[in-house]
Write an enzyme that holds these catalytic residues in place. Structure first.
Site, PDB file in Angstrom:
ATOM      1  N   ARG A   1       0.860  -1.180   0.000  1.00 54.76           N
ATOM      2  CA  ARG A   1       0.000   0.000   0.000  1.00 54.76           C
ATOM      3  C   ARG A   1       0.897   1.231   0.000  1.00 54.76           C
ATOM      4  O   ARG A   1       1.490   1.563   1.010  1.00 54.76           O
ATOM      5  CB  ARG A   1      -0.862  -0.036   1.265  1.00 54.76           C
ATOM      6  CG  ARG A   1      -2.010   0.937   1.287  1.00 54.76           C
ATOM      7  CD  ARG A   1      -2.617   0.965   2.679  1.00 54.76           C
ATOM      8  NE  ARG A   1      -1.796   1.761   3.558  1.00 54.76           N
ATOM      9  CZ  ARG A   1      -1.669   1.580   4.869  1.00 54.76           C
ATOM     10  NH1 ARG A   1      -2.309   0.614   5.462  1.00 54.76           N
ATOM     11  NH2 ARG A   1      -0.891   2.368   5.599  1.00 54.76           N
TER      12      ARG A   1
ATOM     13  N   HIS B   1      -3.732   4.237   4.649  1.00 52.69           N
ATOM     14  CA  HIS B   1      -4.830   3.258   4.709  1.00 52.69           C
ATOM     15  C   HIS B   1      -6.100   3.879   4.127  1.00 52.69           C
ATOM     16  O   HIS B   1      -6.763   3.299   3.286  1.00 52.69           O
ATOM     17  CB  HIS B   1      -5.060   2.816   6.144  1.00 52.69           C
ATOM     18  CG  HIS B   1      -6.298   2.001   6.326  1.00 52.69           C
ATOM     19  ND1 HIS B   1      -6.410   0.714   5.872  1.00 52.69           N
ATOM     20  CD2 HIS B   1      -7.501   2.314   6.875  1.00 52.69           C
ATOM     21  CE1 HIS B   1      -7.628   0.257   6.146  1.00 52.69           C
ATOM     22  NE2 HIS B   1      -8.310   1.201   6.760  1.00 52.69           N
TER      23      HIS B   1
ATOM     24  N   TYR C   1       3.852   5.377  11.538  1.00 55.88           N
ATOM     25  CA  TYR C   1       4.136   4.005  11.964  1.00 55.88           C
ATOM     26  C   TYR C   1       5.024   3.224  11.007  1.00 55.88           C
ATOM     27  O   TYR C   1       5.375   2.097  11.282  1.00 55.88           O
ATOM     28  CB  TYR C   1       2.837   3.239  12.230  1.00 55.88           C
ATOM     29  CG  TYR C   1       1.831   3.266  11.096  1.00 55.88           C
ATOM     30  CD1 TYR C   1       1.972   2.437   9.991  1.00 55.88           C
ATOM     31  CD2 TYR C   1       0.750   4.137  11.129  1.00 55.88           C
ATOM     32  CE1 TYR C   1       1.069   2.458   8.956  1.00 55.88           C
ATOM     33  CE2 TYR C   1      -0.169   4.171  10.087  1.00 55.88           C
ATOM     34  CZ  TYR C   1      -0.008   3.331   9.000  1.00 55.88           C
ATOM     35  OH  TYR C   1      -0.901   3.369   7.976  1.00 55.88           O
TER      36      TYR C   1
END
Lengths: 372, 469
Positions: free
Chosen positions: A266, A270, A279
């Site tokens: 990805r 998100h 993160y």
């Protein structure tokens, strides 16, 4: 060689086009494909990316409440989408914009839900593409239920190419930890159902890395349920197409379910509500940039197929046109009328609901400017 | 004709109400293309870049870097098209829906002169603008354009079915509140069934709507009045605006209660010796002019005990990742005033003599009661005493003054039976007895330290001679 006799050597993944754009052969998955077909795949990938980028921008401009970008996963989606036959049924998550594209769902229609003006927007039976499902993994059970119906309709293993039907269930690495997906595996195995589970492992379940969710590669899980699993290079549209075709063929012919793990990444957040820089490391992103699903197809077309610049300029122009159309059409999406709550639930509206709709219509007409 | 188009700060993250401007990538006069990055903003969830929704020339930038902006507020105006600016003013930002107004944001000095009319409207970014809705879907003027219902004789049946009183909206126009009554159809039906007039009900539901509970409460309070034959009146409740000291206190208490994990400990003790000492000192010549209260001795005991347990006189500095132990004590005394609770403090109370401390406490309480306490008097406190005993109360669980690690509640001093003596001599006697409660910030103060501190305060009040040690 069939999938059902295939034991993947760890950590093998099926690849037919390297990140550098070199066409390679895989002994188990030969793919007959012309350069013209590869050009059309390039067009799919490029237009899906442009559409996706425009939707992200529209969200940042307040035109959409949310957007789940498929940036980086275009090949995994287009490869699987182009392996489907007309009668096959696909069950997407909320990120399968590339599959929607392959099923001829107008991109503008996809925006409706993210703009909050529709609860879906297309007729799943017309496009053979179910509505987007927000509940993680729930569509895996829907797909299995649909596959049960296909079996009862006798649309499996007849040998008629236009009748035999496969079901393609999409989900991600995060949803593979959900109960729904695991139950779907069990039902699919128990019924030897014509369903292909297509897991796009994009490495991150929002902020949770996949290695914290599974001790084994995700495709190994299939063995525990009693059907084959295979890992493919999810950024290689040719591998995705080739392996999906084999798996869907085997499903249609009655050999039962398969789990495909499309190993991808990805590239974006998100969703637009997420900030991945909190993160994950930028080095990881840089590594995956070198494995871009579109660049390798372009490199192949330029270096090995000798495709001229004109072709790419044409695609760019078409992409720009698409973006302009989407931008204008998104802003023009109509708000749904209050009476639309009565639509789309029952084929035949029960008398009681019809009465309620009539009462509501009368109530609404009691307002100024109701036009009645 | 050119047009001035404002770009409103969107909700980029599902339910956010505001964002900080981090960085402008354009300045006034710059040409911009569609989707060109204009600005980076940071929300509670993420730092994101906002692309231009339309092409044109930057006409005005409404907020400087660092500003916090409510969702729905125009942040930049782009001049779209060629030629003169059209006469009609562009759509403004959210219109005032009543309620408190967002303070006027800082305006780019260079752009102030020629900023669009909409910029002047900006302070009107209303309470509605804080709601978590999409730009273009609700926060803006659309909300106000609610169509009015008109009474139609031919549609009474639908009204009955939905529990709507025909013409209710027209009647609402003359209500004292001047606002339409908001209630869902089932609630309206309930009100009708119970014979309650919706316009007399105080709404506590979402968005100012009347809830089922509101109707039931109103029915309960109206029933006896109807029974006694008197006309129902509004005003079963009094609405007090939350502002000033009350608002400040509330914010401070909430901040404290939900950041510092509180532990409260209690001790009951015999302070007869302290009371006797108080009488002797009050009789002294130099103390004639000051009030020698039990509080003075408690304050003195706290200062003595804090020297032995310095951590009780500290601050938890989250941002620096440090515990700051103070080598001075600014002793706060909670004071009830007409305006509400305030906590002025005595600076460097630990360096004062008993007389000076008595003078300081007297001055502090006089100033507070007169309502003349300055912000400086209330700033920089390190430990607080709250004298709940003056209300005849035994004890309580005090909440820390924000930034402090300890607070002591001093209860009423009463004559109570107490066991004295040992062995053969053991007996019950009436003594001066009180209770102390100390709350401490358990992030920095351990149970042992808090307990030792409280035991020290109690010990020196029980036996003031210990202070000589």
């Amino acid at each position: 060689m069939t999938l059902h006799g295939h034991v993947p050597p760890e950590p093998d993944l099926v690849q037919l086009l390297t990140p550098e754009g070199t066409r390679v052969q895989h002994p188990d998955f030969p793919l007959e494909i012309t350069d013209e077909e590869i050009k059309s795949l390039y067009r799919d990938l490029a237009l899906v990316r442009r559409f996706d980028g425009e939707a992200t921008a529209l969200q940042r401009q307040g035109e959409l409440g949310l957007w789940a970008s498929c940036l980086g996963q275009e090949a995994a989606q287009v490869g699987a989408g182009r392996a489907l036959r007309t009668q096959d049924m696909a069950f997407p998550t909320y990120r399968e914009h590339g599959v929607a594209w392959c099923r001829d769902v107008d991109p503008v229609t996809l925006l409706g839900m993210f703009r909050g003006v529709s609860l879906g927007g297309w007729n799943p039976n017309e496009n053979n593409f179910n509505l987007y499902t927000i509940v993680l993994g729930a569509q895996a059970l829907h797909a299995v239920g649909y596959a049960m119906g296909v079996t009862r309709d006798g649309a499996v293993g007849t040998g008629e190419p236009d009748r035999d039907t496969a079901v393609l269930a999409f989900f991600g690495d995060g949803a593979s930890s959900q109960g729904d997906v695991n139950e779907a595996f069990i039902w699919a195995a128990a019924g030897n159902l014509p369903v292909v589970f297509y897991c796009q492992n994009n490495q991150w379940a929002i902020s949770e890395p996949v290695e914290r969710q599974s001790r084994v590669p995700l495709f190994h899980r299939a063995a525990g349920f009693g059907f084959p699993g295979i890992r493919i290079d999810g950024n290689d549209v040719l591998a995705c197409l080739a392996v999906s075709r084999v798996a869907l063929d085997e499903a249609r012919s009655g050999q039962g379910p398969t789990l495909i793990e499309a190993y991808t990444y990805r590239m974006g957040a998100h969703t637009t509500s997420d900030d991945p820089t909190r993160y994950r490391l930028s080095e990881e992103l840089e590594t995956w940039k070198h494995r871009d699903p579109i660049e390798r197809v372009r490199a192949y077309l330029v270096r090995q197929a000798g495709v001229a610049q004109d072709f790419f300029d044409g695609i760019d122009a078409e992409a720009e046109e698409l973006a302009v159309r989407i931008r204008a059409a998104c802003r023009a999406l109509p708000d749904p009328g209050p009476l639309s709550v009565f639509d789309n639930v029952f084929v035949d509206l029960p008398d009681e609901l019809a009465e309620q709709r009539e009462g509501y219509r009368e109530y609404l007409s009691a307002f100024e400017g109701a036009g009645h | 004709m050119a047009e001035l188009k404002p770009f409103k700060l969107p909700d980029v993250g599902e339910g956010l109400t505001e964002a900080d401007i981090l960085r402008w990538d354009v300045k006034v006069g710059d040409p911009v293309a569609v989707n060109q990055v204009l600005v980076e903003v940071e929300t509670a969830k993420a730092a994101v870049e906002l692309p231009a929704p339309f092409a044109g020339v930057v006409h005005a930038i409404h907020f400087e870097e660092g500003a916090t902006v409510d969702v729905g507020t125009p942040i930049i105006t782009i001049r779209v098209g060629e030629g003169e600016v059209a006469e009609t003013a562009p759509a403004t930002g959210p219109t005032a829906d009543g309620g408190d107004l967002v303070p006027s944001p800082p305006v780019d000095g260079g752009a102030a002169a020629d900023r669009p009319a909409s910029a002047a409207e900006r302070p009107a970014a209303s309470k509605a603008g804080r709601e978590s809705v999409l730009v273009g879907y609700g926060v803006s003027g659309e909300r106000g354009r609610r169509r009015r219902r008109v009474a139609r004789e031919e549609a009474p049946s639908a009204n009955d079915a939905f529990g709507v009183t025909p013409g209710a909206h027209a009647a609402n126009a003359v209500l004292p509140t001047g606002r339409a009554v908001l209630a869902k159809p089932p609630v309206r039906k309930l009100a009708k069934t119970l014979g309650v007039d919706l316009s007399n009900i105080v709404a506590t539901g979402p968005n100012g709507s009347i809830s089922r509970l509101d109707v039931e409460e109103a029915a309960k309070s109206e029933a006896p009045r109807r029974g006694s034959g008197s006309a129902p009146t509004a005003g079963a409740e009094t609405r007090i605006p939350i502002k000033g000291v009350r608002k400040h206190t509330a914010a401070a208490m909430v901040a404290s209660a939900f950041t510092a994990p509180h532990v409260t400990e209690f001790v009951t003790l015999d302070v007869s010796e302290m009371m006797a000492l108080r009488e002797r000192i009050a009789a002294r010549r130099e103390f004639r002019a000051v009030k020698v209260s039990p509080l003075l001795f408690v304050a003195r005991a706290v200062l003595w005990a804090a020297k032995r347990t310095p951590i009780i006189n500290s601050t938890w500095d989250e941002s620096a990742g440090e515990i700051v132990v103070k080598h001075y004590v600014n002793l706060g005394i909670a004071a009830a005033t007409e305006r509400g609770l305030i906590v002025p403090n005595i600076k460097n109370a630990d360096s004062l003599s008993l007389l000076e401390l008595a003078e300081s406490i007297g001055a502090l309480t006089d100033t507070a009661r007169a309502g003349r306490t300055s912000p400086a008097d209330m700033a920089g406190g390190t430990f607080t005493i709250t004298n709940v005993g003056v209300f005849g109360v035994d004890t309580g669980t005090p909440i820390l003054n924000p930034g402090e690690a300890g607070i002591l509640a001093f209860g009423a001093v009463r004559r109570q039976p107490w066991v004295v003596g040992t062995g053969e001599d053991e007996r019950i006697e009436p003594r001066w007895v009180t209770q102390l409660a100390v709350s401490f910030d358990h992030r920095s103060v351990d149970g042992q330290q808090g307990s030792e501190f409280l035991a020290d305060v109690a010990a020196v009040l029980r036996d003031p001679g210990l202070a000589l040690l």
